[in-house]
Design an enzyme around this catalytic site. Structure first.
Site, PDB file in Angstrom:
ATOM      1  N   HIS A  37       0.799  -1.233   0.000  1.00  0.00           N
ATOM      2  CA  HIS A  37       0.000   0.000   0.000  1.00  0.00           C
ATOM      3  C   HIS A  37       0.832   1.285   0.000  1.00  0.00           C
ATOM      4  CE1 HIS A  37      -3.426  -2.510   0.205  1.00  0.00           C
ATOM      5  NE2 HIS A  37      -3.539  -2.639   1.511  1.00  0.00           N
ATOM      6  N   HIS A  55      -9.807   1.879   0.354  1.00  0.00           N
ATOM      7  CA  HIS A  55      -9.735   0.719   1.240  1.00  0.00           C
ATOM      8  C   HIS A  55     -10.874   0.690   2.265  1.00  0.00           C
ATOM      9  CE1 HIS A  55      -7.868  -2.659   3.149  1.00  0.00           C
ATOM     10  NE2 HIS A  55      -6.733  -2.520   2.499  1.00  0.00           N
ATOM     11  N   GLU A  62     -11.390  -4.023  -2.987  1.00  0.00           N
ATOM     12  CA  GLU A  62     -10.535  -2.931  -3.471  1.00  0.00           C
ATOM     13  C   GLU A  62     -10.329  -3.097  -4.972  1.00  0.00           C
ATOM     14  OE1 GLU A  62      -7.002  -3.433  -0.789  1.00  0.00           O
ATOM     15  OE2 GLU A  62      -8.524  -4.663   0.179  1.00  0.00           O
TER      16      GLU A  62
HETATM   17  C1  BGC Z   1      -4.411  -6.630   1.862  1.00  0.00           C
HETATM   18  C2  BGC Z   1      -4.332  -7.323   3.191  1.00  0.00           C
HETATM   19  C3  BGC Z   1      -3.953  -6.322   4.222  1.00  0.00           C
HETATM   20  C4  BGC Z   1      -4.986  -5.225   4.229  1.00  0.00           C
HETATM   21  C5  BGC Z   1      -4.647  -4.137   5.213  1.00  0.00           C
HETATM   22  C6  BGC Z   1      -5.456  -5.571   1.956  1.00  0.00           C
HETATM   23  O1  BGC Z   1      -5.516  -4.871   0.752  1.00  0.00           O
HETATM   24  O2  BGC Z   1      -4.666  -7.504   0.817  1.00  0.00           O
HETATM   25  O3  BGC Z   1      -3.380  -8.368   3.162  1.00  0.00           O
HETATM   26  O4  BGC Z   1      -3.849  -6.899   5.486  1.00  0.00           O
HETATM   27  O5  BGC Z   1      -5.081  -4.665   2.963  1.00  0.00           O
HETATM   28  O6  BGC Z   1      -3.428  -3.600   4.952  1.00  0.00           O
END
Ligand code: BGC
Length: 367
Positions: free
Chosen positions: A119, A193, A331
């Site tokens: 991210h 998210h 997402e």
């Molecule tokens: C990921 C997860 C992660 C979450 C929070 C999601 O997009 O695929 O593995 O724990 O985001 O960061």
């Protein structure tokens, strides 16, 4: 008519209210924008991390509940490690071994998730203070958030100008339009998210929600949740959501991929039509409330994540602790690790080109 009030008074239908939401860790003031539409739905968005803080939608009896996990103030978002409601960038999801090569040059990123980058790195767009501007929209009310990510930020090349426009429509849809330009060749994968629970945040797990995903394939992962490169058919696997299926129906099956994710934490390859524009990617029905959410997007993939890493220790809005699987995320995105996977759709953005993607969450009820 849209009004922008600086007061904390109860918002009028079809209005925008701006309130103080606290301060960033370095003392900058943070705002919260509250939109109320003509159908009585409400969306709250902060310029800190561009996060969607709450979304209040009616159930089949007209009773409104907040269907998003989040925090009551900027301090919550400053300490957040789950990306609740955040705008994620520059690269939503993972980049393997925290590096990629563009035109023969290796770019090294932060390892903030085991050996990988997740991210956007240590200080992704979810920790940026965005510049906010309210805008009128034909079908509702909008908030434009802008951010300049400087060349080299978190290891990514190019000065990147990003604009995200959120619109709460009068027909209970939340549209997110992402645009960006760069002055150097770079990679980009923006997403939102939101952690949803259509029965209302804090009301238990999401295992009874019925989910449909328009995907015939998904991208299996390794132990670091990096795609192996294979596009695997969902047929005869717990990843087949082509017909409405309870999220919990197969989540604990002894499937190798479910074990690696601790549940669902996978990218689905969406069945994209040939023509451009948004198409239906996923649909959710929460049977007790009757709330329905459809996800429409221009993106080729969607990460379905069942909140497997939530552990009941994170305390959110109204002092509610959020246990494992008390929300799901859908997402919209390009596939994880695309900068290192030449067979995946490209995430390269060139100078002179315009990044432009749209995702809309449409809400309704089933009687
Ligand atoms: C990921 C997860 C992660 C979450 C929070 C999601 O997009 O695929 O593995 O724990 O985001 O960061």
């Amino acid at each position: 008519m849209t009004t922008l009030a600086q007061t904390g008074a109860t918002p009028q239908l079809g209005s925008t209210t701006k309130k103080s939401f606290g301060k960033t860790p370095d003392g900058q003031p943070v705002d919260l924008y509250v939109f109320t539409n003509k159908s009585g739905a409400e969306a709250s968005i902060t310029n800190y991390g561009g996060a969607l803080v709450s979304l209040k939608m009616p159930d089949r009896n007209g009773k409104v509940a907040d269907i998003l996990l989040g925090y009551d103030n900027a301090d919550g978002y400053a300490g957040d490690k789950s990306y609740f409601g955040a705008l994620v960038g520059r690269y939503g999801n993972r980049i393997g071994h925290a590096q990629f090569v563009l035109d023969g040059k290796t770019y090294t990123l932060a390892k903030n998730n085991g050996d990988n980058t997740l991210h956007g790195g240590v200080k992704g767009f979810n920790k940026a203070l965005w510049t906010a501007k309210t805008l009128p929209a034909k079908d509702g009310q909008s908030l434009e958030l802008s951010y300049l990510s400087k060349d080299g930020e978190e290891g990514f090349p190019g000065n990147l100008k990003v604009s995200v426009i959120y619109t709460l429509t009068d027909t209970n849809a939340l549209r997110i339009v992402y645009t960006a330009t760069t002055d150097k060749k770079t990679v980009l994968n923006l997403t939102s998210h939101g952690y949803f629970n259509l029965a209302g945040q804090g009301s238990g797990d999401i295992l009874g929600h019925l989910l449909t995903i328009q995907a015939d394939q998904f991208t299996p992962v390794d132990s670091g949740l990096i795609p192996t490169g294979e596009l695997r058919d969902v047929m005869d696997t717990p990843f087949d959501f082509r017909k409405p299926t309870a999220i919990g129906a197969r989540i604990d099956q002894p499937d190798e991929q479910l074990k690696l994710g601790g549940g669902y934490d996978h990218n689905f390859v969406l069945r994209m039509p040939m023509d451009k524009g948004e198409y239906l990617a996923a649909r959710l029905l929460e049977p007790t409330s009757g709330r329905v959410m459809e996800v429409w997007t221009t993106e080729p993939g969607i990460q379905f994540y069942t909140g497997n890493f939530l552990d009941g220790k994170t305390v959110g809005k109204g002092g509610i602790a959020y246990p494992k699987r008390s929300a799901f995320c859908l997402e919209t995105q390009h596939f994880p690790d695309s900068p290192n996977q030449p067979k995946f759709p490209s995430v390269v953005l060139n100078p002179g080109a315009r990044y432009h993607t749209v995702t809309t969450y449409k809400f309704s009820v089933e009687k």
